[in-house]
Design a protein around this motif. Structure first.
Motif, PDB file in Angstrom:
ATOM      1  N   UNK A  15      21.448  14.612  17.054  1.00 36.94           N
ATOM      2  CA  UNK A  15      22.708  13.824  16.686  1.00 36.94           C
ATOM      3  C   UNK A  15      23.433  14.816  15.729  1.00 36.94           C
ATOM      4  N   UNK A  16      22.991  15.612  15.121  1.00 37.75           N
ATOM      5  CA  UNK A  16      23.593  16.646  14.067  1.00 37.75           C
ATOM      6  C   UNK A  16      24.242  17.525  14.877  1.00 37.75           C
ATOM      7  N   UNK A  17      23.610  18.013  15.906  1.00 38.35           N
ATOM      8  CA  UNK A  17      24.276  18.929  16.859  1.00 38.35           C
ATOM      9  C   UNK A  17      25.613  18.324  17.720  1.00 38.35           C
ATOM     10  N   UNK A  21      29.545  19.263  17.597  1.00 38.30           N
ATOM     11  CA  UNK A  21      30.242  19.345  18.622  1.00 38.30           C
ATOM     12  C   UNK A  21      31.560  18.580  18.563  1.00 38.30           C
ATOM     13  N   UNK A  22      31.541  17.359  18.109  1.00 35.87           N
ATOM     14  CA  UNK A  22      32.811  16.290  17.808  1.00 35.87           C
ATOM     15  C   UNK A  22      33.542  17.093  16.542  1.00 35.87           C
ATOM     16  N   UNK A  61      22.331  11.450  12.249  1.00 32.24           N
ATOM     17  CA  UNK A  61      21.268  12.256  12.041  1.00 32.24           C
ATOM     18  C   UNK A  61      20.611  12.224  10.528  1.00 32.24           C
ATOM     19  N   UNK A  62      21.491  12.030   9.543  1.00 38.94           N
ATOM     20  CA  UNK A  62      20.861  11.942   8.477  1.00 38.94           C
ATOM     21  C   UNK A  62      20.042  10.762   8.107  1.00 38.94           C
ATOM     22  N   UNK A  63      20.117   9.591   8.788  1.00 37.75           N
ATOM     23  CA  UNK A  63      19.246   8.453   8.850  1.00 37.75           C
ATOM     24  C   UNK A  63      17.933   8.855   9.436  1.00 37.75           C
ATOM     25  N   UNK A  64      17.988   9.524  10.267  1.00 36.69           N
ATOM     26  CA  UNK A  64      16.815   9.669  11.101  1.00 36.69           C
ATOM     27  C   UNK A  64      16.184  10.825  10.283  1.00 36.69           C
ATOM     28  N   UNK A  65      16.724  11.773   9.593  1.00 39.59           N
ATOM     29  CA  UNK A  65      16.023  12.718   8.839  1.00 39.59           C
ATOM     30  C   UNK A  65      15.547  12.070   7.742  1.00 39.59           C
ATOM     31  N   UNK A  66      15.895  10.994   7.024  1.00 40.13           N
ATOM     32  CA  UNK A  66      15.509  10.010   6.061  1.00 40.13           C
ATOM     33  C   UNK A  66      14.217   9.412   6.173  1.00 40.13           C
ATOM     34  N   UNK A  81      14.310  21.267  10.567  1.00 39.04           N
ATOM     35  CA  UNK A  81      15.473  20.919  10.793  1.00 39.04           C
ATOM     36  C   UNK A  81      16.364  21.909  11.154  1.00 39.04           C
ATOM     37  N   UNK A  82      16.086  23.226  11.012  1.00 39.42           N
ATOM     38  CA  UNK A  82      16.769  24.533  11.306  1.00 39.42           C
ATOM     39  C   UNK A  82      17.116  24.759  12.798  1.00 39.42           C
ATOM     40  N   UNK A  83      16.416  23.734  13.521  1.00 44.30           N
ATOM     41  CA  UNK A  83      16.523  23.990  15.026  1.00 44.30           C
ATOM     42  C   UNK A  83      17.965  23.676  15.376  1.00 44.30           C
ATOM     43  N   UNK A  84      18.794  22.844  14.490  1.00 45.04           N
ATOM     44  CA  UNK A  84      20.052  22.592  14.506  1.00 45.04           C
ATOM     45  C   UNK A  84      20.754  23.642  14.842  1.00 45.04           C
TER      46      UNK A  84
END
Length: 122
Positions: A15-17, A21-22, A61-66, A81-84
Protein backbone atom coordinates in the motif's frame (compact mmCIF):
# COMPACT_ATOMS: atom_id res chain seq x y z
CA UNK A 1 7.51 -14.26 11.38
CA UNK A 2 4.15 -16.00 11.05
CA UNK A 3 2.04 -15.97 7.89
CA UNK A 4 -0.33 -13.36 9.41
CA UNK A 5 2.60 -11.13 10.33
CA UNK A 6 4.10 -11.53 6.87
CA UNK A 7 0.74 -10.60 5.30
CA UNK A 8 0.57 -7.43 7.44
CA UNK A 9 4.11 -6.56 6.39
CA UNK A 10 3.31 -7.20 2.74
CA UNK A 11 0.12 -5.13 2.98
CA UNK A 12 2.01 -2.25 4.55
CA UNK A 13 4.75 -2.39 1.93
CA UNK A 14 2.43 -2.71 -1.06
CA UNK A 15 0.00 0.00 0.00
CA UNK A 16 2.94 2.33 0.61
CA UNK A 17 4.32 1.58 -2.85
CA UNK A 18 0.91 2.18 -4.45
CA UNK A 19 0.76 5.43 -2.49
CA UNK A 20 4.14 6.42 -3.92
CA UNK A 21 2.89 5.67 -7.43
CA UNK A 22 -0.11 7.96 -7.02
CA UNK A 23 1.97 10.67 -5.38
CA UNK A 24 4.42 10.59 -8.29
CA UNK A 25 1.58 10.68 -10.83
CA UNK A 26 -0.02 13.61 -9.01
CA UNK A 27 3.26 15.44 -8.62
CA UNK A 28 3.83 15.11 -12.35
CA UNK A 29 0.49 16.84 -12.91
CA UNK A 30 1.50 19.66 -10.57
CA UNK A 31 4.75 20.35 -12.36
CA UNK A 32 7.96 21.64 -10.84
CA UNK A 33 7.75 23.72 -7.71
CA UNK A 34 9.67 26.95 -7.32
CA UNK A 35 9.73 29.81 -4.85
CA UNK A 36 7.22 31.72 -6.94
CA UNK A 37 4.63 28.94 -7.22
CA UNK A 38 5.13 27.08 -3.91
CA UNK A 39 1.98 28.39 -2.22
CA UNK A 40 -0.23 27.66 -5.23
CA UNK A 41 1.23 24.16 -5.48
CA UNK A 42 0.46 23.48 -1.84
CA UNK A 43 -3.12 24.65 -2.35
CA UNK A 44 -3.48 22.62 -5.57
CA UNK A 45 -2.45 19.43 -3.77
CA UNK A 46 -5.98 19.03 -2.37
CA UNK A 47 -7.47 19.28 -5.87
CA UNK A 48 -5.37 16.58 -7.57
CA UNK A 49 -7.11 13.19 -7.19
CA UNK A 50 -3.89 11.20 -7.57
CA UNK A 51 -2.35 13.05 -4.63
CA UNK A 52 -5.39 12.44 -2.44
CA UNK A 53 -5.31 8.77 -3.45
CA UNK A 54 -1.60 8.55 -2.71
CA UNK A 55 -2.09 9.97 0.76
CA UNK A 56 -4.98 7.55 1.38
CA UNK A 57 -2.82 4.56 0.39
CA UNK A 58 -0.04 5.83 2.65
CA UNK A 59 -2.57 5.98 5.49
CA UNK A 60 -3.58 2.36 4.82
CA UNK A 61 0.07 1.38 4.81
CA UNK A 62 0.58 3.13 8.14
CA UNK A 63 -2.43 1.31 9.63
CA UNK A 64 -1.08 -2.05 8.49
CA UNK A 65 2.33 -1.14 9.92
CA UNK A 66 0.79 -0.20 13.28
CA UNK A 67 -1.02 -3.55 13.36
CA UNK A 68 2.26 -5.27 12.49
CA UNK A 69 3.99 -3.49 15.37
CA UNK A 70 1.45 -4.97 17.79
CA UNK A 71 2.75 -8.42 16.85
CA UNK A 72 6.41 -8.02 15.85
CA UNK A 73 9.43 -6.39 17.46
CA UNK A 74 10.41 -3.01 16.01
CA UNK A 75 13.88 -4.44 15.37
CA UNK A 76 12.26 -6.77 12.81
CA UNK A 77 9.42 -4.62 11.46
CA UNK A 78 11.52 -1.46 10.97
CA UNK A 79 14.18 -2.98 8.72
CA UNK A 80 11.60 -5.15 6.93
CA UNK A 81 9.62 -2.13 5.82
CA UNK A 82 12.68 -1.07 3.80
CA UNK A 83 11.38 -3.44 1.12
CA UNK A 84 9.36 -0.38 0.07
CA UNK A 85 12.59 0.92 -1.46
CA UNK A 86 12.98 -2.20 -3.59
CA UNK A 87 9.44 -2.10 -4.91
CA UNK A 88 9.63 1.65 -5.47
CA UNK A 89 12.64 1.27 -7.74
CA UNK A 90 10.89 -1.49 -9.67
CA UNK A 91 7.77 0.66 -9.95
CA UNK A 92 9.84 3.56 -11.25
CA UNK A 93 11.50 1.30 -13.79
CA UNK A 94 8.37 -0.39 -15.15
CA UNK A 95 5.83 2.44 -14.96
CA UNK A 96 7.85 5.63 -15.20
CA UNK A 97 10.67 4.25 -17.38
CA UNK A 98 13.33 5.35 -14.90
CA UNK A 99 16.75 3.73 -15.36
CA UNK A 100 18.28 1.42 -12.75
CA UNK A 101 22.05 1.80 -12.70
CA UNK A 102 24.21 -1.07 -11.49
CA UNK A 103 25.00 0.72 -8.23
CA UNK A 104 21.28 0.87 -7.45
CA UNK A 105 20.91 -2.85 -8.22
CA UNK A 106 23.75 -3.59 -5.80
CA UNK A 107 22.09 -1.39 -3.16
CA UNK A 108 18.75 -3.11 -3.61
CA UNK A 109 20.44 -6.50 -3.33
CA UNK A 110 21.99 -5.41 -0.05
CA UNK A 111 18.60 -4.26 1.24
CA UNK A 112 17.00 -7.59 0.35
CA UNK A 113 19.89 -9.50 1.94
CA UNK A 114 19.63 -7.36 5.06
CA UNK A 115 15.90 -7.97 5.43
CA UNK A 116 16.42 -11.72 5.03
CA UNK A 117 19.09 -11.68 7.75
CA UNK A 118 16.91 -9.58 10.08
CA UNK A 119 13.83 -11.83 9.86
CA UNK A 120 15.76 -15.12 9.72
CA UNK A 121 15.10 -17.38 12.68
CA UNK A 122 17.47 -20.20 13.63
Amino acid sequence: MTLQEFCLLLMSVLTSVVGQFFLKAGATKLGKVSVENAVSHIIRIITVPELIGGLAFYALGALAYILLLTRVNLSIAGPSISLVYVFSVLLGYFLFKEPIPITRIIGLSLIISGVILVVWKK
